[in-house]
Design an enzyme around this catalytic site. Structure first.
Site, PDB file in Angstrom:
ATOM      1  N   TRP A 125       0.870  -1.233  -0.044  1.00 53.18           N
ATOM      2  CA  TRP A 125       0.249   0.042  -0.017  1.00 53.18           C
ATOM      3  C   TRP A 125       0.907   1.350   0.076  1.00 53.18           C
ATOM      4  CZ3 TRP A 125      -4.226  -0.814  -1.991  1.00 53.18           C
ATOM      5  CH2 TRP A 125      -5.015  -2.380  -1.681  1.00 53.18           C
TER       6      TRP A 125
ATOM      7  N   ASP B 148      -1.130   6.715   6.464  1.00 56.65           N
ATOM      8  CA  ASP B 148      -2.194   5.768   5.961  1.00 56.65           C
ATOM      9  C   ASP B 148      -2.639   4.860   7.087  1.00 56.65           C
ATOM     10  OD1 ASP B 148      -3.636   4.033   4.910  1.00 56.65           O
ATOM     11  OD2 ASP B 148      -2.725   3.483   3.267  1.00 56.65           O
TER      12      ASP B 148
ATOM     13  N   LYS C 174     -12.478  -1.131   7.405  1.00 50.37           N
ATOM     14  CA  LYS C 174     -11.626  -2.189   8.137  1.00 50.37           C
ATOM     15  C   LYS C 174     -12.200  -2.174   9.830  1.00 50.37           C
ATOM     16  CE  LYS C 174      -8.773  -2.210   4.814  1.00 50.37           C
ATOM     17  NZ  LYS C 174      -8.440  -3.527   3.510  1.00 50.37           N
TER      18      LYS C 174
END
Length: 399
Positions: free
Chosen positions: A124, A200, A226
């Site tokens: 990511w 992030d 999430k």
């Protein structure tokens, strides 16, 4: 034990990424990397919304006083639970984490020549870095192992590696695919403390405390799906000194512009009204269950159960991250007998038939070398224990 049909059918639903197990509903445990389940109490509270008379947040106008109360509560509850200082703005943004990959450089870099430094330690952070390179000048601190190219550690942040002219330093605090997590955010050397940290935190937000000022957090974002809600919403938290007229790139669209949306009170365009209400419900749940400190203790306990099985399996199970200090509590990657395909498929089928779903999902990156057990807020310590017990039993039967 596996049924003969399951062993001989290559198109078994478990091997196709199905989440529709044949187990009884009360046995289902969702270990999916996201979107995933919320805590049962939260899901029950959401269901209650639809059992009331009148309009719900799916239908009320974002300009109505009823929604303004929902919005205010979600922000206040988040600020309380996550101990967010008053000099940070909380925005509900669009486009998921990928939207923020573009929004960050467009808001923090006025010109394409402005420098941003990215720490790359997995899938990511690579994606975030590559998207940013379209809008600013990116410098990379590479965390891959020189001999293999694998991401199994977090690189040291030295003065020499961080250009003092960087507009920000970017980290991904939990790499879901690679199984690396920063249990605490880094603190920069004195000579680089003027550089805001961008985080992030899509897959670990709400599972541990954040030292907002101590780590010089400038921007932190987390897509909701999430730990804190449903897909279609991202929470973006910005230090207020980074807002202001003329700071963003002139190319920055209004829908991504932090200053524009801050000045509009999260109402520049229609926000995801229902999803914002869900975030407020999740934050209330966290608050009523001991707050952020207690949730971190739960996260540690859940992950410990699985890593102990892996580490004590005499090699039957393996995990890519040897350094226990950075092993992810959110996403536990593991293989079966060195990646043995037949045994891995058998493991997936048997666990799926017993209600443990989401251990392998089909993604744009393929299926990967490892299975993953994702231990977000919707997974309890008892759920993690169920998987750990299954893993022990499977190892005994197939060693």
């Amino acid at each position: 034990m596996t049924t003969p049909h399951a062993m001989t059918t290559p198109t078994h639903p478990a091997l196709l990424g199905s989440l529709s197990s044949t187990a009884a509903p009360e046995q289902i445990i969702n270990f999916s990397p996201g979107p995933t389940s919320l805590p049962k109490e939260v899901e029950a509270k959401i269901a209650d919304i639809f059992n009331t008379t009148g309009l719900t947040s799916l239908a009320i106008s974002h300009r109505a006083p009823e929604f303004l109360a929902i919005l205010e509560h979600a922000i206040a509850s988040t600020r309380k639970v996550m101990e967010i200082p008053d000099d940070y703005e909380i925005l509900f943004t669009h486009g998921g984490g990928h939207g923020q990959f573009a929004a960050l450089p467009l808001n923090l870099c006025h010109n394409a020549s402005d420098i941003a430094t990215y720490v790359v330690n997995g899938t990511w952070s690579i994606r975030g870095r590559d998207e940013a390179s379209r809008y600013c000048t990116v410098q990379t601190i590479d965390g891959s192992a020189p001999e293999t190219g694998d991401y199994t550690h977090f690189p040291e942040l030295t003065e020499a590696d961080i250009d003092p002219n960087s507009k920000y330093l970017y980290v991904c605090s939990n790499e879901t695919v690679n199984g690396i997590e920063l249990h605490r955010l880094p603190k920069l050397l004195e000579s680089r403390k003027h550089i805001p940290l961008v985080v992030d935190a899509s897959s670990d937000f709400s599972t541990k405390p954040i030292d907002w000022h101590g780590s010089n957090v400038g921007v932190l974002f987390a897509c909701a799906s999430k730990n804190i809600g449903h897909p279609g919403l991202t929470m973006t938290i910005i230090r207020k000194d980074l807002l202001g007229e003329g700071k963003a790139s002139p190319l920055c669209p209004g829908v991504f512009n932090y200053t524009t949306n801050s000045e509009a009170g999260n109402l520049w365009n229609t926000p995801a009204t229902f999803n914002i209400e869900v975030v407020g419900i999740v934050m209330d749940w966290l608050d009523s269950h001991g707050g952020i400190a207690e949730n971190e203790r739960r996260s540690i306990a859940k992950a410990k159960q699985l890593y102990e099985v892996i580490d004590n399996s005499n090699g039957f199970y393996g995990t890519p991250v040897a350094n226990k200090a950075i092993r992810s509590r959110m996403n536990v990657p593991f293989n079966v007998k060195g990646g043995d395909e037949e045994l891995t498929n058998q493991f997936l089928i048997e666990s799926w038939e017993q209600g443990m779903i989401g251990l392998r999902t089909l993604t744009p990156f393929g299926v990967g070398d490892y299975l993953r057990a994702s231990l977000y807020n919707g997974v309890t310590k008892e759920n993690a224990a169920t998987l750990a017990e299954f893993m022990c039993r499977f190892a005994r039967e197939n060693a």
